[in-house]
Write a protein that holds these residues in place. Structure first.
Motif: not given
Length: 77
Positions: A3, A59-61
């Motif tokens: 992140q 998409r991931q975060y």
């Protein structure tokens, strides 16, 4: 991707976006057909940055989506 790296990348992409917005202002002062050619190139560049760089991060975060508040549905909808 972790992140912290995702946040750093999105901050960089935001700065790129600001520079491209400045370019848009200058491009709009050009005469036609030059303006059209440059605006088309600018739009294609913006789309590539979103599709190839930002979207995989978002998409991931999802919380890093710069437009998340703009497109968020009201709670009572």
């Amino acid at each position: 991707m972790d992140q912290v790296t995702a946040q750093k990348l999105m901050a960089l992409y935001q700065r790129i976006g600001l520079a491209l917005s400045e370019a848009d202002t200058v491009i709009r002062t050009l005469p036609q057909p030059e303006r059209h050619e440059h605006l088309t190139g600018l739009a294609e560049t913006v789309m590539q940055i979103w599709n190839k760089l930002q979207l995989p991060v978002v998409r991931q975060y999802p919380e890093l989506d710069p437009d998340r508040e703009h497109f968020r549905k009201p709670a009572d909808a």
